[in-house]
Design an enzyme around this catalytic site. Structure first.
Site, PDB file in Angstrom:
ATOM      1  N   PRO A  10       0.791  -1.229   0.000  1.00 13.50           N
ATOM      2  CG  PRO A  10      -0.141  -1.122   2.131  1.00 13.50           C
ATOM      3  CD  PRO A  10       0.522  -2.073   1.174  1.00 13.50           C
ATOM      4  CG  ASN A  11      -0.203   4.274   1.386  1.00 18.24           C
ATOM      5  OD1 ASN A  11      -1.202   4.815   0.926  1.00 18.24           O
ATOM      6  ND2 ASN A  11      -0.201   3.690   2.581  1.00 18.24           N
ATOM      7  NE  ARG A  18       3.982   6.594   1.696  1.00 18.29           N
ATOM      8  CZ  ARG A  18       4.243   5.359   2.089  1.00 18.29           C
ATOM      9  NH1 ARG A  18       4.653   4.453   1.234  1.00 18.29           N
ATOM     10  NH2 ARG A  18       4.079   5.011   3.349  1.00 18.29           N
ATOM     11  CE1 TYR A  23       8.848   4.841   2.985  1.00 15.09           C
ATOM     12  CE2 TYR A  23       7.335   6.703   2.995  1.00 15.09           C
ATOM     13  CZ  TYR A  23       7.813   5.551   3.579  1.00 15.09           C
ATOM     14  OH  TYR A  23       7.271   5.104   4.754  1.00 15.09           O
ATOM     15  CG  ASN A  73       8.236  -2.273   0.185  1.00 16.31           C
ATOM     16  OD1 ASN A  73       7.726  -2.411   1.297  1.00 16.31           O
ATOM     17  ND2 ASN A  73       8.812  -1.153  -0.200  1.00 16.31           N
ATOM     18  CB  ALA A  76       1.655   0.121   6.303  1.00 16.89           C
ATOM     19  CG  HIS A  79       5.423  -2.327  10.162  1.00 20.20           C
ATOM     20  ND1 HIS A  79       6.744  -2.718  10.197  1.00 20.20           N
ATOM     21  CD2 HIS A  79       5.353  -1.321   9.244  1.00 20.20           C
ATOM     22  CE1 HIS A  79       7.444  -1.966   9.348  1.00 20.20           C
ATOM     23  NE2 HIS A  79       6.614  -1.103   8.761  1.00 20.20           N
ATOM     24  CD  GLU A  97       9.945  -7.712   5.479  1.00 18.21           C
ATOM     25  OE1 GLU A  97       9.366  -8.763   5.802  1.00 18.21           O
ATOM     26  OE2 GLU A  97      10.202  -6.789   6.285  1.00 18.21           O
ATOM     27  CG  HIS A  99      11.009  -2.484   4.344  1.00 14.78           C
ATOM     28  ND1 HIS A  99       9.641  -2.433   4.230  1.00 14.78           N
ATOM     29  CD2 HIS A  99      11.297  -3.627   5.000  1.00 14.78           C
ATOM     30  CE1 HIS A  99       9.120  -3.492   4.821  1.00 14.78           C
ATOM     31  NE2 HIS A  99      10.096  -4.241   5.288  1.00 14.78           N
ATOM     32  CG  LEU A 100      11.586   2.184  -1.291  1.00 12.81           C
ATOM     33  CD1 LEU A 100      10.318   2.962  -1.559  1.00 12.81           C
ATOM     34  CD2 LEU A 100      12.559   2.311  -2.445  1.00 12.81           C
ATOM     35  NE  ARG A 106      10.487   5.842   8.361  1.00 12.67           N
ATOM     36  CZ  ARG A 106       9.466   5.659   7.524  1.00 12.67           C
ATOM     37  NH1 ARG A 106       9.472   4.644   6.665  1.00 12.67           N
ATOM     38  NH2 ARG A 106       8.441   6.487   7.538  1.00 12.67           N
ATOM     39  NE  ARG A 110       7.281   4.241   9.744  1.00 13.26           N
ATOM     40  CZ  ARG A 110       6.173   4.383   9.007  1.00 13.26           C
ATOM     41  NH1 ARG A 110       5.774   3.414   8.218  1.00 13.26           N
ATOM     42  NH2 ARG A 110       5.458   5.493   9.057  1.00 13.26           N
TER      43      ARG A 110
HETATM   44  C1  DQA Z   1       8.235   0.880   3.613  1.00 15.52           C
HETATM   45  C2  DQA Z   1       8.388   1.083   5.126  1.00 15.52           C
HETATM   46  C3  DQA Z   1       7.047   0.888   5.835  1.00 15.52           C
HETATM   47  O1  DQA Z   1       7.205   1.079   7.235  1.00 15.52           O
HETATM   48  C4  DQA Z   1       6.048   1.901   5.323  1.00 15.52           C
HETATM   49  O2  DQA Z   1       4.776   1.669   5.914  1.00 15.52           O
HETATM   50  C5  DQA Z   1       5.938   1.916   3.846  1.00 15.52           C
HETATM   51  C6  DQA Z   1       7.152   1.779   3.039  1.00 15.52           C
HETATM   52  C7  DQA Z   1       9.547   1.203   2.861  1.00 15.52           C
HETATM   53  O3  DQA Z   1       9.666   0.775   1.722  1.00 15.52           O
HETATM   54  O4  DQA Z   1      10.427   1.882   3.411  1.00 15.52           O
HETATM   55  O5  DQA Z   1       4.867   2.156   3.279  1.00 15.52           O
HETATM   56  O6  DQA Z   1       7.927  -0.473   3.365  1.00 15.52           O
END
Ligand code: DQA
Length: 144
Positions: A10-11, A18, A23, A73, A76, A79, A97, A99-100, A106, A110
């Site tokens: 998501p997102n 964003r 990111y 990835n 959210a 978590h 897995e 993450h950017l 953080r 997270r």
């Molecule tokens: C994320 C890190 C997550 O905590 C966050 O909710 C994201 C992006 C990252 O790629 O850094 O949406 O997965």
């Protein structure tokens, strides 16, 4: 030659606009292109993004019979999602897995990952390069 699924949660469709300081400034399409360009000619890459937990689970199920491995990835959902963790376990494929951002540097919510323990590894904190490092790690894993 490998079939590799690349899943984004998501997102992540909003990348570039964003929180760019967290990111980065690349769009998701640009990141997908970097991954495809870094893959070998004989590799096949399928990319997918969804804001919905169920759609990500369905895609993992669908990839079960096609992919040799997956770069994921979960954003959210990392978590929170027992359902995604169970889906990763259920498909019996190597998943990396990604993450950017460096999630460990953080907010404390997270720091935990529901999904990392059922993945072969986690790479975070390198921006778009996290995906390219994951591709290399997955390819090396599959070669062994
Ligand atoms: C994320 C890190 C997550 O905590 C966050 O909710 C994201 C992006 C990252 O790629 O850094 O949406 O997965």
């Amino acid at each position: 030659m490998s079939n590799i699924g690349v899943l984004h949660g998501p997102n992540l469709n909003l990348l570039k606009t964003r929180e760019p300081s967290v990111y980065g400034v690349l769009t998701l399409s640009e990141i997908n292109k970097l991954i495809v360009d870094a893959a070998e000619d004989t590799d096949e890459i399928k990319t997918f993004q969804s804001n919905s937990e169920g759609a990500l689970i369905d895609k993992l199920h669908e990839l079960k019979d096609w992919a040799d491995g997956i770069i994921f990835n979960p954003a959210a959902y990392t978590h929170t999602s027992v359902a995604l963790r169970d889906a990763i376990s259920a498909i019996n494929l190597p998943v990396v897995e990604v993450h950017l951002s460096n999630v460990h540097a953080r907010e404390s919510f997270r720091h935990g990952s529901m999904t990392a323990a059922v993945c072969i590894g986690q790479i975070c904190g390198f921006g778009p390069n996290s995906y390219l490092l994951a591709l290399k790690a997955l390819k090396d894993y599959l070669r062994k």
